[in-house]
Design a protein around this motif. Structure first.
Motif, PDB file in Angstrom:
ATOM      1  N   GLY A 429       0.838  -1.203   0.000  1.00 19.87           N
ATOM      2  CA  GLY A 429       0.000   0.000   0.000  1.00 19.87           C
ATOM      3  C   GLY A 429       0.865   1.241   0.000  1.00 19.87           C
ATOM      4  N   ARG A 430       0.212   2.377  -0.010  1.00 24.78           N
ATOM      5  CA  ARG A 430       0.913   3.668  -0.066  1.00 24.78           C
ATOM      6  C   ARG A 430       1.073   4.229   1.348  1.00 24.78           C
ATOM      7  NH1 ARG A 430       3.138   5.791  -4.857  1.00 24.78           N
ATOM      8  NH2 ARG A 430       3.650   7.966  -4.483  1.00 24.78           N
ATOM      9  N   TYR A 437       5.479   1.887  -2.964  1.00 23.58           N
ATOM     10  CA  TYR A 437       4.474   1.058  -2.297  1.00 23.58           C
ATOM     11  C   TYR A 437       5.192   0.093  -1.357  1.00 23.58           C
ATOM     12  CZ  TYR A 437       1.408   3.033  -5.789  1.00 23.58           C
ATOM     13  OH  TYR A 437       0.700   3.922  -6.563  1.00 23.58           O
ATOM     14  N   VAL A 440       2.234  -3.874   3.835  1.00 27.82           N
ATOM     15  CA  VAL A 440       1.214  -3.399   4.779  1.00 27.82           C
ATOM     16  C   VAL A 440       1.383  -4.029   6.167  1.00 27.82           C
ATOM     17  CG1 VAL A 440      -0.469  -2.930   2.963  1.00 27.82           C
ATOM     18  CG2 VAL A 440      -0.445  -5.181   4.077  1.00 27.82           C
ATOM     19  N   ALA A 446      -0.643   1.955   5.998  1.00 28.08           N
ATOM     20  CA  ALA A 446      -0.566   2.130   4.542  1.00 28.08           C
ATOM     21  C   ALA A 446      -1.960   2.123   3.914  1.00 28.08           C
ATOM     22  CB  ALA A 446       0.282   1.006   3.937  1.00 28.08           C
ATOM     23  N   ARG A 447      -2.151   3.010   2.933  1.00 27.32           N
ATOM     24  CA  ARG A 447      -3.449   3.116   2.246  1.00 27.32           C
ATOM     25  C   ARG A 447      -3.481   2.155   1.054  1.00 27.32           C
ATOM     26  NH1 ARG A 447      -4.056   7.440  -0.371  1.00 27.32           N
ATOM     27  NH2 ARG A 447      -1.922   8.244  -0.274  1.00 27.32           N
ATOM     28  N   ARG A 448      -4.523   1.357   0.991  1.00 26.34           N
ATOM     29  CA  ARG A 448      -4.668   0.428  -0.135  1.00 26.34           C
ATOM     30  C   ARG A 448      -5.605   1.025  -1.180  1.00 26.34           C
ATOM     31  NH1 ARG A 448      -5.135  -5.618   2.575  1.00 26.34           N
ATOM     32  NH2 ARG A 448      -4.039  -5.150   4.530  1.00 26.34           N
ATOM     33  N   VAL A 449      -5.359   0.637  -2.425  1.00 29.87           N
ATOM     34  CA  VAL A 449      -6.216   1.110  -3.517  1.00 29.87           C
ATOM     35  C   VAL A 449      -7.511   0.289  -3.499  1.00 29.87           C
ATOM     36  CG1 VAL A 449      -6.388   1.547  -5.990  1.00 29.87           C
ATOM     37  CG2 VAL A 449      -4.143   1.608  -4.863  1.00 29.87           C
ATOM     38  N   SER A 480      -8.538  -8.829   1.380  1.00 22.29           N
ATOM     39  CA  SER A 480      -8.715  -7.433   0.948  1.00 22.29           C
ATOM     40  C   SER A 480      -9.927  -6.815   1.648  1.00 22.29           C
ATOM     41  CB  SER A 480      -8.899  -7.363  -0.564  1.00 22.29           C
ATOM     42  OG  SER A 480      -9.209  -6.039  -0.967  1.00 22.29           O
ATOM     43  N   TRP A 565      -8.911   8.014  -5.949  1.00 21.76           N
ATOM     44  CA  TRP A 565      -7.907   7.650  -4.934  1.00 21.76           C
ATOM     45  C   TRP A 565      -6.622   8.411  -5.237  1.00 21.76           C
ATOM     46  CZ3 TRP A 565      -3.084   5.133  -4.713  1.00 21.76           C
ATOM     47  CH2 TRP A 565      -2.685   4.660  -3.447  1.00 21.76           C
TER      48      TRP A 565
END
Length: 568
Positions: A429-430, A437, A440, A446-449, A480, A565
């Motif tokens: 993730g970001r 990336y 996680v 971390a931000r996931r898409v 997810s 996003w």
């Protein structure tokens, strides 16, 4: 043409570059070296199950051959303690007490070992010893050292046993001592020799082995201990130089000799390559491992055809040559000439040499093979590798040197495959404030898409992990937080793919498509793409399913599905 000759015969290059100022150093170092070559050569011959004189033959010829074909300017080759139990394990049961048959078998092993090393060098297989990890090498050498030490204890205490494996031999030795079979005069000579050798090791330039052996020989000769105290001595040594001889063996012995010869080749080159690289680093030079294999192989081959037995580099004699000021392979040539002159002019010097003193020489070398300090470090930082090393040691101690090296190789293959068999994988993730990336599990924030799984697999794809890869992808999808539309495999760590994993990947793609999930790849290396093209999978997926970067894969997904996003 000259360059070609120098590539194949490094000794020619040394002669072209030889400086007159080096000659004095090489002659002095050769004289000092010869003080070790004689007692050690005799000791390792006896430890290998062949008559003493053949240890000197196996010293003279390999030194001369390696001086011409060996790439290292300082390495000293000859009989070695790490090879003795392997040679003895083949010679003892096949020779049935016949010394001439024993040397024929040992010489045949040297021929096999030499041929294996030369072929490996010609086919540029010098890297193969790097497949044995440091803990496995430590474990194997510790096992060899233990086997060598145990094999010499009966000679040290003046009795004999029928060998049946190191651990069982140890029980026989203990029982013999309890039963009073020890010759304590021989044991006193042997233990005194051992103590002097070990005490002298701290003085690099002091010829401790030679002094200890001479003292033991003088004591045994002056007091006639062979007759008055039943101390086993070497006896008369034949006079003369080695002759060209073809080692004829019985057809029924071929398989055992082949196995033993290959085992010797592996151990000899592993030892030689490590020692050669060590001294190359000290002298700021480079040694070609393939030429090292050829040089070692040629030395073994010559030893086999000139009444010798398998040889390796010496971690005890090489430092002596270096400390004495050796500059080139001429040191080994000088040492070989002195040994040859000695067995022509004064072979009877060795007749009162006690076998217990020879055992002490071998035991002292075996003690030097043990590695404990670095194993303690390995235990602190990676315990499973420490226990792998211990297993290798136990394998050699329990089953002997040849089965032990097979066990070590099996462990090495398992260790090599393990990381690829059960590799690390992660979802990415970001992370705010960090480019790219990231895992996680390391960055829970971390931000996931939404609807996209960024999956990284940290290993090649091959038959042993193909199913695990598929299961891991499904697990990542199941975990997810949002329904998954697309999964992108960050394939930069994937260095290879085979037919099994390619077929398994095709099944995964069909399964995902049936569930409305797309599979894409990012950052896959061109050689891996080429394999997928050959396997037909690349064409089925199409060029559009392969992205040059992870960022471009994410951007296309956001555009394809109009997902709001922000990357940053």
């Amino acid at each position: 043409m000259a360059a070609s000759v120098q590539d194949w015969v490094p000794g020619v290059k040394v002669l072209h570059e030889y400086q007159p100022a080096w000659l004095r150093n090489d002659i002095t170092a050769g004289i000092v070296l010869s003080t070790m070559l004689v007692p050690v050569g005799i000791a390792y011959a006896v430890a290998s199950g062949v008559p003493a004189i053949y240890g000197l033959y196996a010293t003279i010829v390999p030194l001369l051959v390696y001086a011409a074909l060996g790439p290292s300017r300082i390495l000293v080759l000859g009989p070695d303690s790490s090879l003795a139990p392997i040679i003895l394990g083949v010679v003892l049961p096949l020779s049935i007490g016949d010394p001439m048959r024993a040397i024929a078998i040992a010489s045949a092993m040297a021929v096999v070992s030499g041929a294996v090393c030369i072929l490996a060098g010609l086919f540029k297989l010098g890297f193969i010893t790097e497949l044995l990890s440091k803990p496995i090498r430590y474990g194997y050498m510790n096992g060899i050292a233990l086997a060598v030490l145990i094999s010499q204890l009966p000679k040290l205490f003046g009795f004999s046993i029928k060998s049946s494996g190191p651990l069982r031999d140890l029980m026989q030795i203990g029982q013999a001592l309890i039963d009073g079979k020890a010759n304590w005069v021989a044991a006193g000579l042997g233990l005194g020799t051992l103590a002097l050798i070990l005490a002298a090791k701290r003085f690099t330039r002091f010829p401790g082995i030679l002094v200890a052996v001479i003292l033991a020989t003088v004591i045994a000769g002056v007091f006639q201990l062979g007759e008055t105290a039943g101390v086993n001595v070497l006896g008369p040594v034949p006079q003369g130089l080695p002759a060209l001889t073809i080692p004829w063996i019985a057809p029924g012995d071929v398989v055992t000799i082949l196995v033993g010869g290959v085992a010797v080749a592996i151990v000899a080159f592993a030892d030689t390559s490590v020692l050669s690289r060590t001294y190359a680093a000290r002298t700021n030079t480079r040694v070609d491992p393939n030429q090292e294999m050829i040089g070692l192989g040629a030395a073994n081959l010559a030893a086999g055809f000139f009444q010798g037995f398998p040889i390796s580099s010496s971690s005890s004699r090489t430092p002596v040559a270096e400390a004495a000021g050796a500059k080139t392979q001429m040191t080994g040539v000088v040492g070989a000439i002195i040994v040859a002159l000695l067995i022509i002019a004064a072979p009877n010097l060795f007749q009162y040499l006690p076998n217990a003193a020879l055992a002490a020489v071998v035991i002292a070398a075996a003690i030097g093979l043990f590695e404990f300090r670095d194993l303690a470090r390995i235990y602190r930082i990676q315990q499973w590798e420490f226990w792998l090393s211990i297993l290798c040691t136990v394998g050699v101690a329990a089953f002997g040197a040849i089965p032990g090296i097979c066990i070590a190789i099996i462990f090495a293959i398992i260790e090599f495959l393990w990381d690829g068999w059960r590799p690390h994988w992660t979802v990415m993730g970001r992370v705010d404030g960090i480019k790219g990336y990231h895992d996680v599990t390391r960055y829970p924030e971390a931000r996931r898409v939404p609807g996209l799984v960024l999956f990284r697999w940290d290993a090649p794809l091959f038959f042993a992990n193909a199913e695990l890869f598929n299961d891991s992808v499904r697990n990542a999808i199941a975990a997810s937080p949002t329904p998954v539309r697309r999964i992108v495999v960050a394939a930069a760590p994937v260095t290879s793919v085979d037919v099994t994993s390619s077929d398994s990947l095709a099944e995964l793609i069909r399964s995902l498509n049936d569930n409305g999930i797309e599979l894409y790849f990012a950052e896959m290396k061109d050689p891996v793409k080429d394999k997928l093209k050959r396997f037909g999978l690349f064409g089925k997926l199409g060029e559009a399913n392969f992205y040059p970067t992870l960022g471009s894969a994410v951007s296309d997904y956001l555009e394809d599905y109009s997902v709001d996003w922000q990357k940053d």
